[in-house]
Design an enzyme around this catalytic site. Sequence first.
Site, PDB file in Angstrom:
ATOM      1  N   ASN A 112      -8.965   1.248  -2.157  1.00  0.00           N
ATOM      2  CA  ASN A 112     -10.260   1.418  -1.325  1.00  0.00           C
ATOM      3  C   ASN A 112     -10.695   3.071  -1.885  1.00  0.00           C
ATOM      4  OD1 ASN A 112      -7.891   1.993  -0.005  1.00  0.00           O
ATOM      5  ND2 ASN A 112      -9.321   2.488   2.037  1.00  0.00           N
ATOM      6  N   GLY A 185      -1.280   0.740   1.640  1.00  0.00           N
ATOM      7  CA  GLY A 185      -1.677  -0.634   1.756  1.00  0.00           C
ATOM      8  C   GLY A 185      -1.696  -1.111   3.151  1.00  0.00           C
ATOM      9  N   SER A 186      -1.719  -2.516   3.204  1.00  0.00           N
ATOM     10  CA  SER A 186      -1.810  -3.445   4.208  1.00  0.00           C
ATOM     11  C   SER A 186      -0.387  -3.270   5.064  1.00  0.00           C
ATOM     12  CB  SER A 186      -2.342  -4.744   4.099  1.00  0.00           C
ATOM     13  OG  SER A 186      -1.397  -5.298   3.404  1.00  0.00           O
ATOM     14  N   GLU A 207       1.849   4.104   4.364  1.00  0.00           N
ATOM     15  CA  GLU A 207       0.679   4.470   4.776  1.00  0.00           C
ATOM     16  C   GLU A 207      -0.056   3.292   4.872  1.00  0.00           C
ATOM     17  OE1 GLU A 207      -0.745   7.743   5.503  1.00  0.00           O
ATOM     18  OE2 GLU A 207       1.023   8.751   4.769  1.00  0.00           O
ATOM     19  N   CYS A 241      -9.356   3.339   5.419  1.00  0.00           N
ATOM     20  CA  CYS A 241      -8.215   3.078   6.358  1.00  0.00           C
ATOM     21  C   CYS A 241      -8.584   3.614   7.765  1.00  0.00           C
ATOM     22  CB  CYS A 241      -6.966   3.631   5.615  1.00  0.00           C
ATOM     23  SG  CYS A 241      -6.973   5.315   5.223  1.00  0.00           S
ATOM     24  N   GLU A 329      -7.446  -6.015  11.418  1.00  0.00           N
ATOM     25  CA  GLU A 329      -8.521  -4.833  10.821  1.00  0.00           C
ATOM     26  C   GLU A 329      -9.683  -5.393  10.268  1.00  0.00           C
ATOM     27  OE1 GLU A 329      -6.140  -2.654   7.791  1.00  0.00           O
ATOM     28  OE2 GLU A 329      -7.710  -1.144   7.617  1.00  0.00           O
TER      29      GLU A 329
HETATM   30  P1  NAD Z   1      -2.603  -4.349  -0.181  1.00  0.00           P
HETATM   31  O1  NAD Z   1      -1.521  -4.302   0.574  1.00  0.00           O
HETATM   32  O2  NAD Z   1      -3.303  -5.788  -0.260  1.00  0.00           O
HETATM   33  O3  NAD Z   1      -2.341  -3.550  -1.595  1.00  0.00           O
HETATM   34  C1  NAD Z   1      -1.535  -2.590  -1.584  1.00  0.00           C
HETATM   35  C2  NAD Z   1      -0.754  -2.587  -2.957  1.00  0.00           C
HETATM   36  O4  NAD Z   1       0.410  -3.363  -2.799  1.00  0.00           O
HETATM   37  C3  NAD Z   1      -1.412  -2.816  -4.256  1.00  0.00           C
HETATM   38  O5  NAD Z   1      -1.000  -1.960  -5.292  1.00  0.00           O
HETATM   39  C4  NAD Z   1      -1.106  -4.212  -4.611  1.00  0.00           C
HETATM   40  O6  NAD Z   1      -0.895  -4.453  -5.883  1.00  0.00           O
HETATM   41  C5  NAD Z   1       0.602  -4.384  -4.063  1.00  0.00           C
HETATM   42  N1  NAD Z   1       0.688  -5.498  -3.229  1.00  0.00           N
HETATM   43  C6  NAD Z   1      -0.188  -6.523  -2.854  1.00  0.00           C
HETATM   44  N2  NAD Z   1       0.397  -7.594  -2.509  1.00  0.00           N
HETATM   45  C7  NAD Z   1       1.858  -7.486  -2.826  1.00  0.00           C
HETATM   46  C8  NAD Z   1       2.980  -8.166  -2.564  1.00  0.00           C
HETATM   47  N3  NAD Z   1       3.216  -9.517  -2.015  1.00  0.00           N
HETATM   48  N4  NAD Z   1       4.190  -7.776  -3.102  1.00  0.00           N
HETATM   49  C9  NAD Z   1       4.229  -6.381  -3.587  1.00  0.00           C
HETATM   50  N5  NAD Z   1       2.919  -5.586  -3.862  1.00  0.00           N
HETATM   51  C10 NAD Z   1       2.050  -6.337  -3.330  1.00  0.00           C
HETATM   52  O7  NAD Z   1      -3.813  -3.473   0.313  1.00  0.00           O
HETATM   53  P2  NAD Z   1      -5.217  -3.003  -0.098  1.00  0.00           P
HETATM   54  O8  NAD Z   1      -5.930  -4.166   0.005  1.00  0.00           O
HETATM   55  O9  NAD Z   1      -4.905  -2.606  -1.409  1.00  0.00           O
HETATM   56  O10 NAD Z   1      -5.548  -2.009   0.886  1.00  0.00           O
HETATM   57  C11 NAD Z   1      -6.090  -2.308   2.118  1.00  0.00           C
HETATM   58  C12 NAD Z   1      -5.111  -1.853   3.221  1.00  0.00           C
HETATM   59  O11 NAD Z   1      -4.640  -0.555   2.962  1.00  0.00           O
HETATM   60  C13 NAD Z   1      -5.752  -1.989   4.624  1.00  0.00           C
HETATM   61  O12 NAD Z   1      -4.884  -2.203   5.586  1.00  0.00           O
HETATM   62  C14 NAD Z   1      -6.120  -0.316   4.681  1.00  0.00           C
HETATM   63  O13 NAD Z   1      -5.914   0.022   6.049  1.00  0.00           O
HETATM   64  C15 NAD Z   1      -4.830   0.161   4.210  1.00  0.00           C
HETATM   65  N6  NAD Z   1      -4.951   1.357   3.734  1.00  0.00           N
HETATM   66  C16 NAD Z   1      -4.106   2.499   4.296  1.00  0.00           C
HETATM   67  C17 NAD Z   1      -4.509   3.987   3.882  1.00  0.00           C
HETATM   68  C18 NAD Z   1      -3.626   5.014   4.672  1.00  0.00           C
HETATM   69  O14 NAD Z   1      -3.666   6.163   4.047  1.00  0.00           O
HETATM   70  N7  NAD Z   1      -2.893   4.828   5.559  1.00  0.00           N
HETATM   71  C19 NAD Z   1      -5.351   4.239   2.820  1.00  0.00           C
HETATM   72  C20 NAD Z   1      -6.089   3.057   2.402  1.00  0.00           C
HETATM   73  C21 NAD Z   1      -5.782   1.998   2.643  1.00  0.00           C
END
Ligand code: NAD
Length: 452
Positions: A112, A185-186, A207, A241, A329
Amino acid sequence: MEEIVEAQKQFFNSNTTKDIAFRIGQLQKLESILRANEELLHQAIYKDFKKSAFENYTTEISLLYHDIKEAIKRVKKWSAQKRVRTNLANLPGKSYIIPEPLGVSLIIGAWNYPYQLSLAPAIAAIAAGNTVIIKPSELPINTSKAMAKLINENFDPNFFKVIEGGVAETTDLLNQKFDKIFFTGSVPVGKIVYQAAAKKLIPVTLELGGKSPAIITANCDLKISVKRLIWAKYLNAGQTCIAPDYVVVHEKVKEEFLKLAKKEIAQSKFLIEEDNYVQIINDKNLQRLIALIDKDKIYTGGEYDLENRIMEPTILTNITFEDKVMQDEIFGPILPVLEYNDLNKIIQEIKARPKPLSCYVFTSVKKIKRKILDEISFGGGAVNDAVMHIANSNMGFGGVGESGIGSYHGEYGFRAFSHYKGILEKPTWIEPNFKYHPHTKSKLKWIKRLIG
Ligand code: NAD
């Protein structure tokens, strides 16, 4: 992957990164590469989800410049050995803490804010003396490629490398023996990362996300509160996020709040054609968001354009915690509005759910502010504002409970990639005899007298 990680380990073991001048040199190089390629970076992110040059600069690149400048200015101080008091039992002697880099670090980014979320942790890792592998999100494919091009063409891969890819590549990386994993990520993927790290006892920073509430009390400056809240919610089309996920508003000001919010949305001109709004990242996410809109509860917005992946800023009203939109979320431009009249009850409702990444309280009453800040546990937040706390690197940024583990930004980022080695240094000219065998009654008496 194994070879790349092994090569980085060898490079780390050469002690090159321990040199502060090396770290500063690499950070300066990164800054000049970013400055020389601002247009390329903008073009890439615009292709991915139509993020404007204004937003690319203010919410991504300028934050990286700030982090680099701060790290260059303070890295010497952050990495300096720190003297601490020595306890009585160890006198005479001196004690100090040596910050040391953890080693080979893996940074997994989210999509994002693709530049900021991959490169800001990398800046912290470099400042702390680590080698770095970044695995950016594969969803904004052009930004991922742009980062890979700029980093891989300009840095020694044994020190700093971008590895592109999705689940398969990340899984492969997670099987390697890193010294630190920094994941953004999530929550579900955060659990996968944590489990993989646990198998090898690798320290992590996670995070993550979650549902961040904004509480609008009856006693707040409603006009300015709404202005700040609407900006924070629809920035990046809600794909932030720390965006206010939902609003709980006091019943006395609910109607006024809704009216002002609708007016503010109209005035903000959230239009892609005017470079004032962004696309939803992909079709899957747009479909997920569409399914969250209960047509009977739309106060404003609710329209979408499948072909161009756009969703209007939407407000849903008469929402309760049981509604579908309140289960996960949102991560998109939908703002559910809940009404309250009993602050204690609403605090209990929030506390019954996972600890949010952020919480925002809009009030002019000191007692209410204190109550919310003291009673609800959350990562970080703001009073009479939203999202902007992330811009102050003097405060660590991170979650708590299900919204994350650890923090970064400024010195907190340096700490996330460091180990603090405690050292006791003793002189040899004297050696009190108390601790040595044989353990006699008189020695115990003296120890009790000295230690208490
Ligand atoms: P995501 O968890 O889908 O992906 C994050 C990363 O993980 C990517 O690089 C992806 O390639 C990898 N990934 C995805 N599935 C995986 C798996 N099964 N095994 C290993 N790696 C995998 O998250 P997203 O859609 O990129 O981002 C959105 C989420 O991130 C939201 O929940 C948001 O709140 C959170 N977020 C948090 C922050 C923070 O600073 N706390 C900042 C931005 C986003």
